[in-house]
Design a protein around this motif. Sequence first.
Motif, PDB file in Angstrom:
ATOM      1  N   LEU A  48      33.660  14.956 -46.384  1.00 14.48           N
ATOM      2  CA  LEU A  48      33.166  13.671 -46.883  1.00 14.48           C
ATOM      3  C   LEU A  48      31.871  13.839 -47.665  1.00 14.48           C
ATOM      4  N   ARG A  49      31.015  14.766 -47.222  1.00 13.85           N
ATOM      5  CA  ARG A  49      29.771  15.014 -47.953  1.00 13.85           C
ATOM      6  C   ARG A  49      30.066  15.645 -49.312  1.00 13.85           C
ATOM      7  N   GLN A  51      32.741  15.169 -51.115  1.00 11.61           N
ATOM      8  CA  GLN A  51      33.317  14.127 -51.957  1.00 11.61           C
ATOM      9  C   GLN A  51      32.289  13.051 -52.334  1.00 11.61           C
ATOM     10  N   GLY A  52      31.130  13.061 -51.696  1.00  8.89           N
ATOM     11  CA  GLY A  52      30.096  12.083 -52.006  1.00  8.89           C
ATOM     12  C   GLY A  52      30.304  10.747 -51.322  1.00  8.89           C
ATOM     13  N   LEU A  53      31.176  10.716 -50.327  1.00 10.22           N
ATOM     14  CA  LEU A  53      31.435   9.468 -49.622  1.00 10.22           C
ATOM     15  C   LEU A  53      30.472   9.224 -48.464  1.00 10.22           C
ATOM     16  N   TRP A  54      29.718  10.266 -48.102  1.00 11.27           N
ATOM     17  CA  TRP A  54      28.770  10.143 -46.995  1.00 11.27           C
ATOM     18  C   TRP A  54      27.513  10.899 -47.374  1.00 11.27           C
ATOM     19  N   ASP A  55      26.395  10.213 -47.400  1.00 11.50           N
ATOM     20  CA  ASP A  55      25.139  10.854 -47.831  1.00 11.50           C
ATOM     21  C   ASP A  55      24.513  11.610 -46.721  1.00 11.50           C
TER      22      ASP A  55
END
Length: 55
Positions: A48-49, A51-55
């Motif tokens: 997720l990190r 993919q940029g979906l979770w900072d």
Amino acid sequence: MTGLNTILIVLGLFLAGGVYSFSKQKMPKGVIVLLSLASVMCLLAGILRIQGLWD
């Protein structure tokens, strides 16, 4: 890819290897389930990190 992403994915793969090893050694099911959950959480967080979906 940052260092934290790499660490999370490597840790997840390491824990997945532990699950495989513990299952072959007939360890208690509770330990295997906990390692499985930890592995999935680490791998998912790393992906997720990336993919940029979770900072």
